[in-house]
Design a protein around this motif. Structure first.
Motif, PDB file in Angstrom:
ATOM      1  N   ARG A 174      -6.745   4.782  -4.858  1.00  0.00           N
ATOM      2  CA  ARG A 174      -5.647   5.695  -4.845  1.00  0.00           C
ATOM      3  C   ARG A 174      -4.619   5.431  -5.999  1.00  0.00           C
ATOM      4  O   ARG A 174      -4.131   6.209  -6.440  1.00  0.00           O
ATOM      5  CB  ARG A 174      -4.840   5.709  -3.543  1.00  0.00           C
ATOM      6  CG  ARG A 174      -5.736   6.330  -2.260  1.00  0.00           C
ATOM      7  CD  ARG A 174      -4.708   6.351  -1.101  1.00  0.00           C
ATOM      8  NE  ARG A 174      -5.797   6.503   0.046  1.00  0.00           N
ATOM      9  CZ  ARG A 174      -6.119   7.678   0.574  1.00  0.00           C
ATOM     10  NH1 ARG A 174      -5.855   8.720  -0.136  1.00  0.00           N
ATOM     11  NH2 ARG A 174      -6.966   7.981   1.399  1.00  0.00           N
ATOM     12  N   ASP A 233      -1.539   4.992   0.231  1.00  0.00           N
ATOM     13  CA  ASP A 233      -1.157   6.036   1.360  1.00  0.00           C
ATOM     14  C   ASP A 233      -0.505   4.991   2.524  1.00  0.00           C
ATOM     15  O   ASP A 233       0.024   5.683   3.529  1.00  0.00           O
ATOM     16  CB  ASP A 233      -2.512   6.834   1.607  1.00  0.00           C
ATOM     17  CG  ASP A 233      -3.260   5.920   2.210  1.00  0.00           C
ATOM     18  OD1 ASP A 233      -3.647   4.771   2.209  1.00  0.00           O
ATOM     19  OD2 ASP A 233      -4.365   6.641   2.837  1.00  0.00           O
ATOM     20  N   GLY A 234      -0.286   3.642   2.238  1.00  0.00           N
ATOM     21  CA  GLY A 234       0.428   2.886   3.272  1.00  0.00           C
ATOM     22  C   GLY A 234      -0.456   2.557   4.528  1.00  0.00           C
ATOM     23  O   GLY A 234       0.017   1.786   5.558  1.00  0.00           O
ATOM     24  N   ASP A 235      -1.804   2.632   4.556  1.00  0.00           N
ATOM     25  CA  ASP A 235      -2.472   2.577   5.615  1.00  0.00           C
ATOM     26  C   ASP A 235      -3.215   1.370   5.871  1.00  0.00           C
ATOM     27  O   ASP A 235      -3.987   0.931   6.576  1.00  0.00           O
ATOM     28  CB  ASP A 235      -3.356   3.553   6.314  1.00  0.00           C
ATOM     29  CG  ASP A 235      -4.471   3.716   5.040  1.00  0.00           C
ATOM     30  OD1 ASP A 235      -4.305   3.377   3.871  1.00  0.00           O
ATOM     31  OD2 ASP A 235      -5.395   4.788   5.451  1.00  0.00           O
ATOM     32  N   HIS A 236      -3.015   0.562   4.438  1.00  0.00           N
ATOM     33  CA  HIS A 236      -4.241  -0.549   4.585  1.00  0.00           C
ATOM     34  C   HIS A 236      -4.114  -1.654   5.396  1.00  0.00           C
ATOM     35  O   HIS A 236      -4.988  -2.256   5.932  1.00  0.00           O
ATOM     36  CB  HIS A 236      -4.111  -1.118   2.956  1.00  0.00           C
ATOM     37  CG  HIS A 236      -5.122  -2.313   2.821  1.00  0.00           C
ATOM     38  ND1 HIS A 236      -6.503  -2.080   2.619  1.00  0.00           N
ATOM     39  CD2 HIS A 236      -4.927  -3.663   2.313  1.00  0.00           C
ATOM     40  CE1 HIS A 236      -6.947  -3.020   2.411  1.00  0.00           C
ATOM     41  NE2 HIS A 236      -6.343  -4.033   2.198  1.00  0.00           N
ATOM     42  N   ASP A 264       0.703  -1.401  -0.118  1.00  0.00           N
ATOM     43  CA  ASP A 264       0.097  -0.038  -0.120  1.00  0.00           C
ATOM     44  C   ASP A 264       1.014   1.174  -0.054  1.00  0.00           C
ATOM     45  O   ASP A 264       0.377   2.339  -0.368  1.00  0.00           O
ATOM     46  CB  ASP A 264      -1.045   0.060   1.252  1.00  0.00           C
ATOM     47  CG  ASP A 264      -2.100   1.017   1.038  1.00  0.00           C
ATOM     48  OD1 ASP A 264      -2.403   1.010  -0.165  1.00  0.00           O
ATOM     49  OD2 ASP A 264      -2.656   1.808   1.796  1.00  0.00           O
TER      50      ASP A 264
HETATM   51 MG    MG Z   1      -4.648   3.310   1.999  1.00  0.00          MG
END
Ligand code: MG
Ligand code: ADP
Length: 218
Positions: free
Chosen positions: A184, A37-40, A32
């Motif tokens: 995204r 945005d890296g929060d998955h 992610d």
């Molecule tokens: Mg995310």
């Protein structure tokens, strides 16, 4: 082997899957971070933590209607990102189909298909997305297509569940070459081509975990 999933089996499946997801922190976060945005992982992991803690004192006579409704509400209220809304509405749809078809305490091979099909249809509606657009829908769609084909070919229930697992993983891997239309990754000029979709990967992990639970139950 016969598919016969009780509410208690599902609770055990959620507990096992929580542990699986927990271990995949670095891998999922890396995916992610590459296209999103890296929060998955944080979102999905939180979902499973909330689901399993909410099920700790589940009454022995809990129905599928209430189980899936509770899970849907938990995902809506405690999980951020696209995942919270998509899984939330998916599980609420699962509750509705159980009510409609009177799947109260047990799911056989056909009922299990109906439940996941209801989740797929609702996720597509809520996400305004279709298969092939590089999302979590891709692994679920591919898993259910394989499930349906195996049922149509009158395969054994064990083979149906094995096809379901393979379909989920094939669907997730197929997102690598897809151009993102939703989410995204679609904001990027390369549309994420060459990267796996994190949501498709965590969906496949959950479906594989479900399939393995069923296969190991016997
Ligand atoms: Mg995310
Ligand atoms: P966010 O994108 O809000 O940060 P997450 O990181 O939790 O949310 O989830 C990202 C995943 O959600 C993507 O990898 C993709 O699989 C899925 N996704 C995003 N938008 C959609 C959509 N419209 N329909 C279906 N799935 C989507």
């Amino acid at each position: 082997m016969t598919v016969k999933m009780t509410v208690n089996d599902f609770i055990q499946y959620f507990n096992q899957t929580k542990d699986r997801i927990y271990k995949e922190k670095d891998y999922v976060t890396e995916l992610d971070s590459a296209t999103g945005d890296g929060d998955h992982w944080v979102n999905v992991n939180k979902g499973f933590e909330q689901i399993t803690s909410g099920l700790k004192d589940a009454p022995a006579d809990l129905t599928f209607v209430d189980l899936f409704k509770n899970i849907g509400m938990t995902m809506f209220s405690s999980v951020g990102g696209s995942s919270g809304a998509l899984y939330g509405s998916g599980y609420v749809a699962a509750s509705k189909i159980c009510k409609e078809k009177k799947y109260i305490h047990e799911l056989d091979v056909h009922a299990l298909y109906d439940v996941y099909h209801a989740i797929l249809v609702e996720m597509m509606k809520r996400g305004k997305t279709e298969p092939g657009q590089k999302t979590m829908v891709d692994s679920l769609y591919s898993a259910l297509q394989a499930y349906q084909e195996a049922m149509d070919a009158e395969k054994s229930e064990k083979e149906i569940i094995m096809a379901f697992i393979k379909g989920a993983n094939d669907g997730a891997q197929a997102t690598r070459e897809m151009a993102a239309v939703k989410g995204r990754a679609s904001y990027r000029t390369d549309k994420g081509i060459g990267h796996l979709d994190p949501g498709a990967i965590t969906m496949a992990m959950q479906l594989e975990s479900l399939g393995k639970y069923i296969l190991n139950k016997e």
